[in-house]
Motif scaffolding. Sequence first.
Motif, short mmCIF file in Angstrom:
data_model
loop_
_atom_site.label_atom_id
_atom_site.label_comp_id
_atom_site.label_asym_id
_atom_site.label_seq_id
_atom_site.Cartn_x
_atom_site.Cartn_y
_atom_site.Cartn_z
N ARG A 255 6.69 5.63 -8.24
CA ARG A 255 6.68 7.02 -8.70
C ARG A 255 8.07 7.64 -8.64
NH1 ARG A 255 2.41 9.07 -4.72
NH2 ARG A 255 2.11 6.89 -4.18
N GLU A 256 8.81 7.30 -7.59
CA GLU A 256 10.18 7.81 -7.47
C GLU A 256 11.05 7.30 -8.61
OE1 GLU A 256 10.47 8.16 -2.57
OE2 GLU A 256 11.12 6.35 -3.59
N ARG A 257 10.85 6.04 -8.92
CA ARG A 257 11.64 5.43 -9.99
C ARG A 257 11.37 6.14 -11.32
NH1 ARG A 257 9.36 0.65 -10.26
NH2 ARG A 257 10.30 -0.07 -8.31
N ARG B 10 0.79 -1.22 0.00
CA ARG B 10 0.00 0.00 0.00
C ARG B 10 0.83 1.28 0.00
NH1 ARG B 10 -4.43 0.32 4.34
NH2 ARG B 10 -4.95 2.09 3.02
N TYR B 11 2.03 1.23 0.56
CA TYR B 11 2.80 2.47 0.65
C TYR B 11 4.13 2.43 -0.11
CZ TYR B 11 5.06 6.62 2.49
OH TYR B 11 5.70 7.82 2.59
N LEU B 12 5.03 1.61 0.37
CA LEU B 12 6.38 1.62 -0.20
C LEU B 12 6.40 1.35 -1.70
CD1 LEU B 12 8.88 -0.07 2.28
CD2 LEU B 12 8.61 2.34 1.68
N GLY B 13 5.67 0.33 -2.12
CA GLY B 13 5.66 -0.04 -3.53
C GLY B 13 5.22 1.09 -4.44
N PRO B 14 4.01 1.57 -4.26
CA PRO B 14 3.51 2.66 -5.11
C PRO B 14 4.40 3.88 -5.10
CG PRO B 14 1.73 1.72 -3.81
CD PRO B 14 2.99 1.07 -3.34
N ARG B 15 4.88 4.25 -3.91
CA ARG B 15 5.72 5.45 -3.84
C ARG B 15 7.03 5.23 -4.57
NH1 ARG B 15 6.52 10.46 -1.28
NH2 ARG B 15 4.29 10.39 -0.94
N ARG B 16 7.61 4.07 -4.36
CA ARG B 16 8.87 3.79 -5.04
C ARG B 16 8.69 3.79 -6.56
NH1 ARG B 16 14.06 2.01 -4.18
NH2 ARG B 16 13.85 3.45 -2.44
#
Lengths: 230, 230
Positions: free
Chosen positions: A171-173, A163-169
Amino acid sequence: MDGMSGRSGWTGRLGIAAGRSAPGAGGYRARMPAASSPSRRPHSGNRRDESARLAVLHAADDLLVEHGFGSLTVEAIARRAGVAKQTIYRWWPSKVEILLDTLIEDSDKRIPVPAEKPTAANIRRYLRGFARFVTRDPAGKVLLALIAEAQHDADTATSFHKRYLGPRRAREREMLTRAIEAGEVAPRLGADATMDALVGPIVYCALTGSSLPRGLVDTLVDDLLRPATD
Amino acid sequence: MDGMSGRSGWTGRLGIAAGRSAPGAGGYRARMPAASSPSRRPHSGNRRDESARLAVLHAADDLLVEHGFGSLTVEAIARRAGVAKQTIYRWWPSKVEILLDTLIEDSDKRIPVPAEKPTAANIRRYLRGFARFVTRDPAGKVLLALIAEAQHDADTATSFHKRYLGPRRAREREMLTRAIEAGEVAPRLGADATMDALVGPIVYCALTGSSLPRGLVDTLVDDLLRPATD
DNA sequence: GCATTGTCCAGACACTACGTCTCGTCTAAG
DNA sequence: CTTAGACGAGACGTAGTGTCTGGACAATGC
């Protein structure tokens, strides 16, 4: 402890924080002069009670900041929110999911990943904002608490990643990749590894409680991104 | 208060692991043919029972690795170690201190901070060892669990800093400072900030469960230490 | 308009772990 | 032989868990 449920400038759950209840009060359904606010309805009937949902979110958030995750219990959240325990269990499988709800909301608003103009300056700005969020913002405590709890509980780890780390990462990527393609930066490592190298020290400092060394973020950006223009 | 909670003769998980009791077994006092081992004494009399101490340390360590910190309880440790609960509370104020005891011992043996020859190569070697410890070694789980628990509980944070992070960081700082003075490395940041920048990404990757990106440690060293000779 | 439906609060429930306490047993020190 | 102290066993009150009632209530649908 600090009077007003903490966070002075803290707009909190954002638009919602304004109508926040005081810590000691008997819950979200503050008695009002009755005459002044006839629109206050005790029940929302057939549908989910939005004010109860918000009260739970705020209570969990406040209690975490005030007393730490260690003494954060579902019963305490229910008491603080002026809500029945069952109401919490009806909508959230655990206190972790409550915190995850608040974290996702908060970090999307306070530290959005720049989606346009993948410039080196924007990346630097993003990292500064992230550093500030995680070291100074009360909402950052939620992130640290969830990183921590993910070490203790496998379900938390799964949910936190999904829910958090994956989606954010992701976008960062994307941000980094586009900056590389645009020739804005030229890191020696891949996008993911570079993000780890940039974010890692910030999170580590926050976790160990040490204040961020001056110039850390800038040096990280300068040394690891090797911007073509800098 | 720790009175005696530290262990002097404790050879760590290493030498002892061999003679470890099986998970399901009924504790440290494994029944033996009696004839073969008459030296096995059920009590050590007036003094602290060393075998009980070791049994607790091992039990805590094993249970953490097997089931995670979340389900690590004093009662479970007592059961696994074949020891009375009171025996644990007599010597350790909390399960955190038990883990701290094992961590200090283990990391001193597996990843000592190089005290001599402050070369760039030694620093690189140290970081590689640390990365391996924290991502692959079961004992590294203890470190991650304590970093996590320090977020949840203030007492844990205090003790963790005083007994582990502080002393180790002092040795790391000394290592780096001497390397700088020797002209081996020339980081743009101060010693502490540089250590944060080097260690942070490693710990962050371990905490998020992602495997260490290839070449991360080396790139970190190359880019942040800017060795005069490299 | 009236029964239906689903949420809400309140509180009881069995369960588990906590940390403290007492007991009787045992052994090394004196 | 006496005694001090560690030990195993287990009871104790407290607190939080997650589940499960019961009864009040309001929006929905016929």
